[in-house]
Design an enzyme around this catalytic site. Structure first.
Site, PDB file in Angstrom:
ATOM      1  N   CYS A   1     -19.440  -6.483   3.613  1.00 21.29           N
ATOM      2  CA  CYS A   1     -18.760  -5.206   3.774  1.00 21.29           C
ATOM      3  C   CYS A   1     -17.592  -5.325   3.166  1.00 21.29           C
ATOM      4  O   CYS A   1     -17.069  -6.302   2.675  1.00 21.29           O
ATOM      5  CB  CYS A   1     -18.313  -5.029   5.310  1.00 21.29           C
ATOM      6  SG  CYS A   1     -17.671  -3.872   5.824  1.00 21.29           S
TER       7      CYS A   1
ATOM      8  N   CYS B   1       0.026   0.117  10.467  1.00 23.21           N
ATOM      9  CA  CYS B   1      -0.129  -0.731   9.232  1.00 23.21           C
ATOM     10  C   CYS B   1       0.989  -1.468   8.768  1.00 23.21           C
ATOM     11  O   CYS B   1       1.832  -1.151   8.151  1.00 23.21           O
ATOM     12  CB  CYS B   1      -0.873  -0.077   8.206  1.00 23.21           C
ATOM     13  SG  CYS B   1      -1.764  -1.322   7.174  1.00 23.21           S
TER      14      CYS B   1
ATOM     15  N   CYS C   1       0.263   5.132   6.765  1.00 19.21           N
ATOM     16  CA  CYS C   1      -0.313   4.908   8.360  1.00 19.21           C
ATOM     17  C   CYS C   1       0.618   3.989   9.358  1.00 19.21           C
ATOM     18  O   CYS C   1       1.033   2.723   8.837  1.00 19.21           O
ATOM     19  CB  CYS C   1      -1.479   3.807   8.108  1.00 19.21           C
ATOM     20  SG  CYS C   1      -2.834   4.418   6.548  1.00 19.21           S
TER      21      CYS C   1
ATOM     22  N   CYS D   1       0.813  -1.298   0.086  1.00 16.52           N
ATOM     23  CA  CYS D   1       0.075   0.013   0.089  1.00 16.52           C
ATOM     24  C   CYS D   1       0.932   1.212  -0.112  1.00 16.52           C
ATOM     25  O   CYS D   1       1.787   1.127   0.696  1.00 16.52           O
ATOM     26  CB  CYS D   1      -0.873   0.018   1.285  1.00 16.52           C
ATOM     27  SG  CYS D   1      -2.016   1.458   1.288  1.00 16.52           S
TER      28      CYS D   1
ATOM     29  N   CYS E   1     -19.729   1.909   8.820  1.00 15.45           N
ATOM     30  CA  CYS E   1     -18.909   1.248   9.765  1.00 15.45           C
ATOM     31  C   CYS E   1     -17.642   2.004   9.806  1.00 15.45           C
ATOM     32  O   CYS E   1     -16.786   2.314   9.237  1.00 15.45           O
ATOM     33  CB  CYS E   1     -18.559  -0.276   9.397  1.00 15.45           C
ATOM     34  SG  CYS E   1     -17.192  -1.158  10.580  1.00 15.45           S
TER      35      CYS E   1
ATOM     36  N   ARG F   1     -18.027  -2.700  18.004  1.00 16.04           N
ATOM     37  CA  ARG F   1     -17.210  -4.024  17.666  1.00 16.04           C
ATOM     38  C   ARG F   1     -15.830  -4.101  18.458  1.00 16.04           C
ATOM     39  O   ARG F   1     -15.069  -3.063  18.375  1.00 16.04           O
ATOM     40  CB  ARG F   1     -16.830  -4.113  16.075  1.00 16.04           C
ATOM     41  CG  ARG F   1     -16.459  -5.568  15.798  1.00 16.04           C
ATOM     42  CD  ARG F   1     -16.486  -5.737  14.320  1.00 16.04           C
ATOM     43  NE  ARG F   1     -17.694  -5.594  13.901  1.00 16.04           N
ATOM     44  CZ  ARG F   1     -18.389  -4.741  13.042  1.00 16.04           C
ATOM     45  NH1 ARG F   1     -17.139  -3.821  12.462  1.00 16.04           N
ATOM     46  NH2 ARG F   1     -19.310  -4.698  12.369  1.00 16.04           N
TER      47      ARG F   1
ATOM     48  N   CYS G   1     -16.341  -9.478   5.706  1.00 16.21           N
ATOM     49  CA  CYS G   1     -16.004  -8.117   5.085  1.00 16.21           C
ATOM     50  C   CYS G   1     -14.484  -8.052   4.340  1.00 16.21           C
ATOM     51  O   CYS G   1     -13.668  -9.013   4.984  1.00 16.21           O
ATOM     52  CB  CYS G   1     -15.602  -7.171   6.500  1.00 16.21           C
ATOM     53  SG  CYS G   1     -14.831  -5.591   6.087  1.00 16.21           S
TER      54      CYS G   1
HETATM   55  N1  SAM Z   1      -6.849   0.334   2.919  1.00 15.84           N
HETATM   56  C1  SAM Z   1      -8.015   0.765   3.432  1.00 15.84           C
HETATM   57  C2  SAM Z   1      -8.023   1.813   4.665  1.00 15.84           C
HETATM   58  O1  SAM Z   1      -7.031   2.181   5.123  1.00 15.84           O
HETATM   59  O2  SAM Z   1      -9.153   2.242   4.712  1.00 15.84           O
HETATM   60  C3  SAM Z   1      -8.604  -0.508   4.395  1.00 15.84           C
HETATM   61  C4  SAM Z   1      -7.962  -1.501   5.071  1.00 15.84           C
HETATM   62  S1  SAM Z   1      -7.177  -0.981   6.441  1.00 15.84           S
HETATM   63  C5  SAM Z   1      -6.148  -2.203   6.917  1.00 15.84           C
HETATM   64  C6  SAM Z   1      -8.640  -1.055   7.882  1.00 15.84           C
HETATM   65  C7  SAM Z   1      -8.067  -0.460   9.136  1.00 15.84           C
HETATM   66  O3  SAM Z   1      -7.741  -1.346   9.946  1.00 15.84           O
HETATM   67  C8  SAM Z   1      -7.577   0.518   9.310  1.00 15.84           C
HETATM   68  O4  SAM Z   1      -8.116   1.972   9.082  1.00 15.84           O
HETATM   69  C9  SAM Z   1      -6.986   0.629  10.915  1.00 15.84           C
HETATM   70  O5  SAM Z   1      -8.027   1.336  11.544  1.00 15.84           O
HETATM   71  C10 SAM Z   1      -7.199  -0.769  10.780  1.00 15.84           C
HETATM   72  N2  SAM Z   1      -5.788  -1.470  11.185  1.00 15.84           N
HETATM   73  C11 SAM Z   1      -4.969  -1.335  10.314  1.00 15.84           C
HETATM   74  N3  SAM Z   1      -3.652  -2.098  10.943  1.00 15.84           N
HETATM   75  C12 SAM Z   1      -3.840  -2.293  12.217  1.00 15.84           C
HETATM   76  C13 SAM Z   1      -3.203  -2.595  13.411  1.00 15.84           C
HETATM   77  N4  SAM Z   1      -1.812  -2.981  13.368  1.00 15.84           N
HETATM   78  N5  SAM Z   1      -3.783  -2.736  14.748  1.00 15.84           N
HETATM   79  C14 SAM Z   1      -4.993  -2.361  14.694  1.00 15.84           C
HETATM   80  N6  SAM Z   1      -5.767  -1.947  13.763  1.00 15.84           N
HETATM   81  C15 SAM Z   1      -5.264  -1.803  12.461  1.00 15.84           C
HETATM   82  C1  DTB Z   2     -11.335  -2.690  11.436  1.00 13.02           C
HETATM   83  O1  DTB Z   2     -11.608  -1.717  12.178  1.00 13.02           O
HETATM   84  N1  DTB Z   2     -10.674  -3.486  11.948  1.00 13.02           N
HETATM   85  C2  DTB Z   2     -10.243  -4.636  11.037  1.00 13.02           C
HETATM   86  C3  DTB Z   2     -11.147  -4.131  10.059  1.00 13.02           C
HETATM   87  N2  DTB Z   2     -11.811  -3.019  10.335  1.00 13.02           N
HETATM   88  C4  DTB Z   2     -10.986  -3.923   8.359  1.00 13.02           C
HETATM   89  C5  DTB Z   2      -8.802  -4.435  10.649  1.00 13.02           C
HETATM   90  C6  DTB Z   2      -7.920  -4.904  11.786  1.00 13.02           C
HETATM   91  C7  DTB Z   2      -6.563  -5.063  10.895  1.00 13.02           C
HETATM   92  C8  DTB Z   2      -5.398  -5.511  12.105  1.00 13.02           C
HETATM   93  C9  DTB Z   2      -4.078  -5.743  11.601  1.00 13.02           C
HETATM   94  C10 DTB Z   2      -4.212  -6.711  10.391  1.00 13.02           C
HETATM   95  O2  DTB Z   2      -4.409  -7.964  10.557  1.00 13.02           O
HETATM   96  O3  DTB Z   2      -3.436  -6.464   9.331  1.00 13.02           O
HETATM   97 FE1  SF4 Z   3      -2.895   1.393   3.223  1.00 12.54          FE
HETATM   98 FE2  SF4 Z   3      -2.903   0.159   5.638  1.00 12.54          FE
HETATM   99 FE3  SF4 Z   3      -3.216   2.578   5.538  1.00 12.54          FE
HETATM  100 FE4  SF4 Z   3      -5.231   1.067   4.593  1.00 12.54          FE
HETATM  101  S1  SF4 Z   3      -4.518   1.320   6.801  1.00 12.54           S
HETATM  102  S2  SF4 Z   3      -4.287   2.813   3.612  1.00 12.54           S
HETATM  103  S3  SF4 Z   3      -3.791  -0.541   3.776  1.00 12.54           S
HETATM  104  S4  SF4 Z   3      -1.409   1.595   4.918  1.00 12.54           S
END
Ligand code: SAM
Ligand code: DTB
Ligand code: SF4
Length: 327
Positions: free
Chosen positions: A128, A59, A56, A52, A188, A260, A96
Site C-alpha cells: 500500500c 499533522c 493539515c 510537507c 483505503c 482499521r 504501507c
Molecule cells: N501526505 C499524504 C496525504 O496526506 O495523503 C500521505 C500521508 S498522511 C500523514 C496520511 C493520513 O494520516 C492523513 O490523511 C491523516 O488521516 C492521518 N494522520 C496524520 N496525522 C495524524 C494524527 N496526528 N493523528 C491521526 N491521524 C493522522
Molecule cells: C491512516 O489512516 N493512518 C495512518 C496511515 N493511514 C497512513 C497514519 C497515521 C499517522 C499518525 C501520525 C503520525 O504517526 O505521524
Molecule cells: Fe502533508 Fe501531513 Fe497533510 Fe499528508 S497529512 S498532506 S503529510 S501535512
C-alpha cells in the site's frame, strides 16, 4: 445486503442507538460478513518524512508547524525492503509506505517508489502507498508495479473539512480516490476523530464513505494523535466510546470492508481495544511507529491477540477465495 444509498437519517439512527445495542448489531454484521477470529496486521513506514507544504491541522509533518519532526529525503530502496522484510517476519501481511507529499510528481523519486512497490510485492506482502494526490496515469503505473492498495483519507465531513485543511479541497480528495479505483487498485480511505468535529460531522464522513460508488476496501478510523506544535495539540483526548461508535457504525454501513483501528492505540487499554474488535474492527497498524508517532510493539500486539483468541489474517485472502470460487 451491501448498500450505497444510506441516508443521513438512517446513519444518525444507527450512530446514536444505545451503545450496547449498537455493538451487538455491529458484532452480528461482523459475524455474518467477516471471519471474526482474524485481524489484518499492517505495518507503516514513512519513506519520506516532514517538510510537507500542506496545512493539515493535525499533522506533525507539515513544514509550517514546529513539531520537532525533521525533514528526511526519500529513503533508499534497500533500506525500505529490509524494513519490510522485518515486518513480514514479525507477522505483518500488508506494508504501507507513506510520503509527506502534497501530490505525486513524475520524477526520479516516483520511479524509486515504483521500484519499492515492485520489491515489496515480490516479497509476498500486500503493498500500500499513501503519497498524496495522484492522477489516473500515476495510479496505473503504481498498479503495474504491483501496488495492491492506495490510502487517501477524507479525514472528516465535507462541512468541517475547511476548518482543518485549506491547501486542497474535499473534491480533490474524491478525484484522487476515483483515479485509484479506475486503475484497479483497492481503495483505503477513512478519517480521524478528535479534530473538534461534532457527531454530525462524523456521521457526514461515514455517509460520504458508505455512499461512494464502491465502498472502500478498507476504512482506517484514526483517533487524533495530539502532537505538540500542531494547531490541535490541546484538543481533548478522544472518548473511547466515541471510537467504538464510529467503528460499529462503519461496520454496519460497510459490512465487507476491513475496518482499521488505526492511530491512537497507545492511549487505549487492551480492554478498550477488545471492545473495538467486538464492534467490528478487523485490522490494525502494528510496529513501534505509525509514521512519526509511537504505536504498541509487535510483541504487545501478539500478546493481545493471544489473549483475545485472534490470529493475523493471511495476505491476498480475497483473491485466494475468488480463485477457489472461479478456478
Ligand atoms: N501526505 C499524504 C496525504 O496526506 O495523503 C500521505 C500521508 S498522511 C500523514 C496520511 C493520513 O494520516 C492523513 O490523511 C491523516 O488521516 C492521518 N494522520 C496524520 N496525522 C495524524 C494524527 N496526528 N493523528 C491521526 N491521524 C493522522
Ligand atoms: C491512516 O489512516 N493512518 C495512518 C496511515 N493511514 C497512513 C497514519 C497515521 C499517522 C499518525 C501520525 C503520525 O504517526 O505521524
Ligand atoms: Fe502533508 Fe501531513 Fe497533510 Fe499528508 S497529512 S498532506 S503529510 S501535512
Amino acid at each position: 445486503m451491501v448498500r450505497n444509498n444510506w441516508t443521513i437519517g438512517e446513519i444518525q439512527e444507527i450512530y446514536h442507538s444505545p451503545l450496547l445495542e449498537l455493538v451487538y448489531r455491529a458484532a452480528t454484521v461482523h459475524r455474518e460478513f467477516q471471519d471474526t477470529g482474524e485481524v489484518q496486521v499492517c505495518t507503516l513506514l514513512s519513506i519520506k518524512t516532514g517538510g510537507c507544504p500542506e496545512d493539515c491541522a493535525y499533522c506533525p509533518q507539515a513544514a509550517r508547524y514546529d513539531t520537532g519532526v525533521g525533514v528526511q529525503s526519500l529513503m533508499k530502496k534497500e533500506d525500505v525492503l529490509a524494513y519490510a522484510e522485518k515486518a513480514r517476519r514479525a507477522g505483518s501481511t500488508r506494508f504501507c509506505m507513506g510520503a509527506a507529499w502534497r501530490e505525486v510528481r513524475d520524477n526520479k523519486d516516483f520511479d524509486r517508489v515504483l521500484d519499492m512497490v515492485k520489491g515489496v510485492n515480490e516479497m509476498g506482502m500486500e503493498v500500500c502507498c499513501t503519497l498524496g494526490m495522484l492522477t489516473e496515469e500515476q495510479a496505473r503505473r503504481l498498479a503495474d508495479a504491483g501496488l495492491y492498495a492506495y490510502n487517501h483519507n477524507l479525514d472528516t465531513s465535507p462541512e468541517y473539512y475547511n476548518e482543518i485543511i485549506s491547501t486542497r479541497t474535499y473534491g480533490d480528495r474524491l478525484k484522487t480516490l476515483d483515479n485509484v479505483r479506475r486503475a484497479g487498485v483497492t481503495v483505503c480511505c477513512g478519517g480521524i476523530i478528535g479534530l473538534g468535529e461534532t457527531h454530525e460531522d462524523r456521521i457526514g464522513m461515514l455517509h460520504t464513505l458508505a455512499n461512494l460508488p464502491e465502498h472502500p476496501d478498507s476504512v482506517p478510523i484514526n483517533a487524533l494523535v495530539r502532537v505538540k506544535g500542531t494547531p490541535l495539540e490541546d484538543n481533548p483526548k478522544v472518548d473511547h466510546w466515541d471510537m467504538v461508535r464510529m467503528i460499529a457504525t462503519a461496520r454496519i454501513l460497510m459490512p465487507k470492508t476491513m475496518v482499521r483501528l488505526s492511530a491512537g492505540r497507545t492511549e487505549m487499554s487492551q480492554a478498550e481495544q477488545a471492545f473495538c474488535f467486538l464492534a467490528g474492527a478487523n485490522s490494525i497498524f502494528a510496529g513501534e511507529k505509525l509514521l512519526t508517532t509511537p504505536n504498541p510493539s509487535f510483541e504487545e500486539d501478539m500478546q493481545m491477540f493471544d489473549l483475545l483468541g485472534l490470529k493475523p489474517r493471511e495476505a491476498f485472502k480475497d483473491e485466494k477465495e475468488l480463485t477457489v470460487l472461479n478456478p
